[in-house]
Scaffold this motif. Structure first.
Motif, PDB file in Angstrom:
ATOM      1  N   MET A  16       9.618  -1.953   5.402  1.00 50.50           N
ATOM      2  CA  MET A  16       8.673  -2.845   6.061  1.00 50.50           C
ATOM      3  C   MET A  16       7.287  -2.723   5.438  1.00 50.50           C
ATOM      4  SD  MET A  16       7.641  -3.117  10.099  1.00 50.50           S
ATOM      5  CE  MET A  16       6.493  -1.758  10.157  1.00 50.50           C
ATOM      6  N   LEU A  17       6.910  -1.496   5.038  1.00 53.49           N
ATOM      7  CA  LEU A  17       5.576  -1.283   4.511  1.00 53.49           C
ATOM      8  C   LEU A  17       5.405  -1.795   3.092  1.00 53.49           C
ATOM      9  CD1 LEU A  17       4.718   2.249   5.932  1.00 53.49           C
ATOM     10  CD2 LEU A  17       4.136   0.015   6.845  1.00 53.49           C
ATOM     11  N   ASP A  18       6.494  -2.324   2.481  1.00 52.22           N
ATOM     12  CA  ASP A  18       6.368  -2.925   1.158  1.00 52.22           C
ATOM     13  C   ASP A  18       5.672  -4.271   1.228  1.00 52.22           C
ATOM     14  OD1 ASP A  18       9.524  -1.652  -0.076  1.00 52.22           O
ATOM     15  OD2 ASP A  18       7.502  -0.821  -0.145  1.00 52.22           O
ATOM     16  N   ASP A  19       5.612  -4.871   2.402  1.00 55.29           N
ATOM     17  CA  ASP A  19       4.968  -6.168   2.580  1.00 55.29           C
ATOM     18  C   ASP A  19       3.473  -5.937   2.782  1.00 55.29           C
ATOM     19  OD1 ASP A  19       5.817  -9.120   4.519  1.00 55.29           O
ATOM     20  OD2 ASP A  19       4.010  -8.641   3.385  1.00 55.29           O
ATOM     21  N   PHE A  20       2.640  -6.425   1.853  1.00 57.22           N
ATOM     22  CA  PHE A  20       1.206  -6.148   1.940  1.00 57.22           C
ATOM     23  C   PHE A  20       0.572  -6.784   3.165  1.00 57.22           C
ATOM     24  CE2 PHE A  20       1.261 -10.245  -0.125  1.00 57.22           C
ATOM     25  CZ  PHE A  20       0.076 -10.860   0.243  1.00 57.22           C
ATOM     26  N   LEU A  21       1.103  -7.902   3.651  1.00 53.10           N
ATOM     27  CA  LEU A  21       0.541  -8.526   4.846  1.00 53.10           C
ATOM     28  C   LEU A  21       0.821  -7.691   6.092  1.00 53.10           C
ATOM     29  CD1 LEU A  21       1.192 -12.354   4.364  1.00 53.10           C
ATOM     30  CD2 LEU A  21      -0.997 -11.156   4.402  1.00 53.10           C
ATOM     31  N   VAL A  22       1.982  -7.077   6.137  1.00 52.50           N
ATOM     32  CA  VAL A  22       2.304  -6.207   7.274  1.00 52.50           C
ATOM     33  C   VAL A  22       1.377  -5.001   7.275  1.00 52.50           C
ATOM     34  CG1 VAL A  22       4.078  -4.735   8.312  1.00 52.50           C
ATOM     35  CG2 VAL A  22       4.702  -6.966   7.370  1.00 52.50           C
ATOM     36  N   ARG A  23       1.164  -4.410   6.095  1.00 50.37           N
ATOM     37  CA  ARG A  23       0.247  -3.278   6.007  1.00 50.37           C
ATOM     38  C   ARG A  23      -1.161  -3.694   6.422  1.00 50.37           C
ATOM     39  NH1 ARG A  23       2.849  -2.384   0.970  1.00 50.37           N
ATOM     40  NH2 ARG A  23       0.972  -3.046  -0.145  1.00 50.37           N
ATOM     41  N   ALA A  24      -1.588  -4.879   5.976  1.00 49.49           N
ATOM     42  CA  ALA A  24      -2.927  -5.360   6.324  1.00 49.49           C
ATOM     43  C   ALA A  24      -3.052  -5.568   7.830  1.00 49.49           C
ATOM     44  CB  ALA A  24      -3.214  -6.662   5.579  1.00 49.49           C
ATOM     45  N   ALA A  25      -2.019  -6.139   8.447  1.00 54.24           N
ATOM     46  CA  ALA A  25      -2.045  -6.372   9.894  1.00 54.24           C
ATOM     47  C   ALA A  25      -2.111  -5.055  10.663  1.00 54.24           C
ATOM     48  CB  ALA A  25      -0.816  -7.176  10.312  1.00 54.24           C
ATOM     49  N   LEU A  26      -1.312  -4.080  10.246  1.00 60.25           N
ATOM     50  CA  LEU A  26      -1.326  -2.777  10.913  1.00 60.25           C
ATOM     51  C   LEU A  26      -2.669  -2.075  10.732  1.00 60.25           C
ATOM     52  CD1 LEU A  26       2.262  -1.465  10.033  1.00 60.25           C
ATOM     53  CD2 LEU A  26       1.433  -2.288  12.249  1.00 60.25           C
ATOM     54  N   ALA A  27      -3.264  -2.219   9.547  1.00 53.90           N
ATOM     55  CA  ALA A  27      -4.573  -1.617   9.305  1.00 53.90           C
ATOM     56  C   ALA A  27      -5.635  -2.264  10.196  1.00 53.90           C
ATOM     57  CB  ALA A  27      -4.959  -1.775   7.839  1.00 53.90           C
ATOM     58  N   GLY A  28      -5.596  -3.590  10.302  1.00 55.51           N
ATOM     59  CA  GLY A  28      -6.554  -4.288  11.160  1.00 55.51           C
ATOM     60  C   GLY A  28      -6.409  -3.892  12.615  1.00 55.51           C
ATOM     61  N   LEU A  29      -5.181  -3.744  13.076  1.00 57.12           N
ATOM     62  CA  LEU A  29      -4.945  -3.318  14.459  1.00 57.12           C
ATOM     63  C   LEU A  29      -5.467  -1.904  14.688  1.00 57.12           C
ATOM     64  CD1 LEU A  29      -1.350  -4.676  15.191  1.00 57.12           C
ATOM     65  CD2 LEU A  29      -3.496  -5.439  16.215  1.00 57.12           C
ATOM     66  N   GLY A  30      -5.235  -1.021  13.722  1.00 56.19           N
ATOM     67  CA  GLY A  30      -5.708   0.354  13.861  1.00 56.19           C
ATOM     68  C   GLY A  30      -7.214   0.436  13.996  1.00 56.19           C
ATOM     69  N   VAL A  31      -7.919  -0.317  13.153  1.00 53.65           N
ATOM     70  CA  VAL A  31      -9.382  -0.318  13.209  1.00 53.65           C
ATOM     71  C   VAL A  31      -9.872  -0.941  14.514  1.00 53.65           C
ATOM     72  CG1 VAL A  31     -11.464  -1.283  12.166  1.00 53.65           C
ATOM     73  CG2 VAL A  31      -9.686  -0.301  10.718  1.00 53.65           C
ATOM     74  N   ALA A  32      -9.249  -2.046  14.948  1.00 52.59           N
ATOM     75  CA  ALA A  32      -9.671  -2.722  16.179  1.00 52.59           C
ATOM     76  C   ALA A  32      -9.501  -1.821  17.396  1.00 52.59           C
ATOM     77  CB  ALA A  32      -8.877  -4.012  16.363  1.00 52.59           C
ATOM     78  N   ILE A  33      -8.380  -1.106  17.455  1.00 55.86           N
ATOM     79  CA  ILE A  33      -8.113  -0.234  18.597  1.00 55.86           C
ATOM     80  C   ILE A  33      -9.063   0.961  18.604  1.00 55.86           C
ATOM     81  CG2 ILE A  33      -6.386   1.343  19.585  1.00 55.86           C
ATOM     82  CD1 ILE A  33      -4.253  -0.656  18.616  1.00 55.86           C
ATOM     83  N   ALA A  34      -9.357   1.510  17.433  1.00 54.47           N
ATOM     84  CA  ALA A  34     -10.275   2.649  17.353  1.00 54.47           C
ATOM     85  C   ALA A  34     -11.706   2.233  17.672  1.00 54.47           C
ATOM     86  CB  ALA A  34     -10.205   3.276  15.970  1.00 54.47           C
ATOM     87  N   ALA A  35     -12.092   1.042  17.233  1.00 53.38           N
ATOM     88  CA  ALA A  35     -13.478   0.605  17.398  1.00 53.38           C
ATOM     89  C   ALA A  35     -13.786   0.152  18.822  1.00 53.38           C
ATOM     90  CB  ALA A  35     -13.778  -0.540  16.421  1.00 53.38           C
ATOM     91  N   ALA A  36     -12.772  -0.233  19.601  1.00 53.25           N
ATOM     92  CA  ALA A  36     -13.012  -0.809  20.923  1.00 53.25           C
ATOM     93  C   ALA A  36     -13.774   0.114  21.878  1.00 53.25           C
ATOM     94  CB  ALA A  36     -11.693  -1.259  21.542  1.00 53.25           C
TER      95      ALA A  36
END
Length: 265
Positions: free
Chosen positions: A1-21
């Motif tokens: 699953m992590l071979d898909d760069f869009l999936v990695r980008a989405a997971l990275a964005g979610l991680g930052v959003a959850i931490a920053a909230a």
């Protein structure tokens, strides 16, 4: 699953959003917007130091951000107005960082990626760092939640309860530096403060409790990250600025809805 760069980008964005909230909520409550901006600007100096010493970018940015935050906390109230102090330190750190990068001969660096983010280039290791940092921030904020909230609402009440507001401020400082270190890959130095402040500000009109504001801010940040990623892919626009632009649109809608609710009928 992590071979898909869009999936990695989405997971990275979610991680930052959850931490920053939750951190963004405290930044809004404490009126620390410029403090977050100054700490973020120091990240470029951390990048220059990391590349010059051939150490981890994450470690260099973290050290520079913590150093900036501690410097501001130490110098505040010692004859300098806070906005003046933050302006001097923020722009000085950014300037020294850019000058330092220019001296790095033989090192290939995409400066725009550090300034505005390059979420599409997130690797599995970066993803692990982002989520580990997010987990650490959430754990730290959750552990000190009551103390942080008391110190934010009323420092005198915190003292009477046996709490040290300065110590709680240090917890926020460390958490802020950690979020900046993990977010630089996603939205870049110049947009990190926006992802901290805008979702929290958009959540404020719809929140009855501090906890509700945190969850709503996390939801708005996540929608901004995923929606901005999709919009950038569809319209071929810069990803980091597109994410922040969507967050700004959600803030504008929040302000309009709040004004309509408050209007007399």
């Amino acid at each position: 699953m992590l071979d898909d760069f869009l999936v990695r980008a989405a997971l990275a964005g979610l991680g930052v959003a959850i931490a920053a909230a939750p951190l963004g909520c405290f930044v809004v409550w404490r009126r620390m917007a410029y403090f977050g901006d100054a700490t973020a600007h120091a990240a470029i100096l951390g990048v220059a130091i990391s590349l010059g010493l051939s150490i981890s970018i994450f470690a260099g940015v973290l050290v520079a951000s913590v150093a900036m935050a501690l410097t501001v906390s130490t110098l505040s109230g010692r004859g300098y107005a806070m906005d003046t102090l933050l302006g001097v330190l923020a722009h000085s750190a950014l300037a020294f960082g850019l000058v330092g990068v220019s001296f790095l001969s033989g090192i290939r660096i995409d400066l725009m990626a550090y300034l505005f983010g390059d979420i599409l280039a997130v690797r599995p290791f970066d993803l692990a760092v982002i989520w580990a940092g997010a987990a650490l921030v959430l754990g730290l904020i959750g552990w000190r939640w009551s103390a942080l909230l008391t110190a934010t609402l009323n420092p005198d009440l915190a003292y009477s309860a046996g709490l040290d507001p300065k110590r709680e401020e240090m917890v926020l400082v460390l958490s802020l530096a950690l979020v900046i270190a993990v977010a630089i890959k996603v939205v870049g130095v110049l947009l990190i403060a926006a992802m901290l402040i805008i979702p929290a500000a958009a959540a404020r009109p719809f929140s009855r409790t501090p906890e509700a504001m945190t969850f709503i801010a996390a939801a708005i940040g996540s929608i901004s990250a995923l929606g901005g990623l999709q919009a950038a892919y569809s319209f071929n626009t810069p990803t980091g600025p597109t994410i922040v632009s969507l967050a700004a649109i959600l803030f504008a809608l929040s302000a309009v809805m709040s004004a309509l609710r408050a209007a007399p009928r």
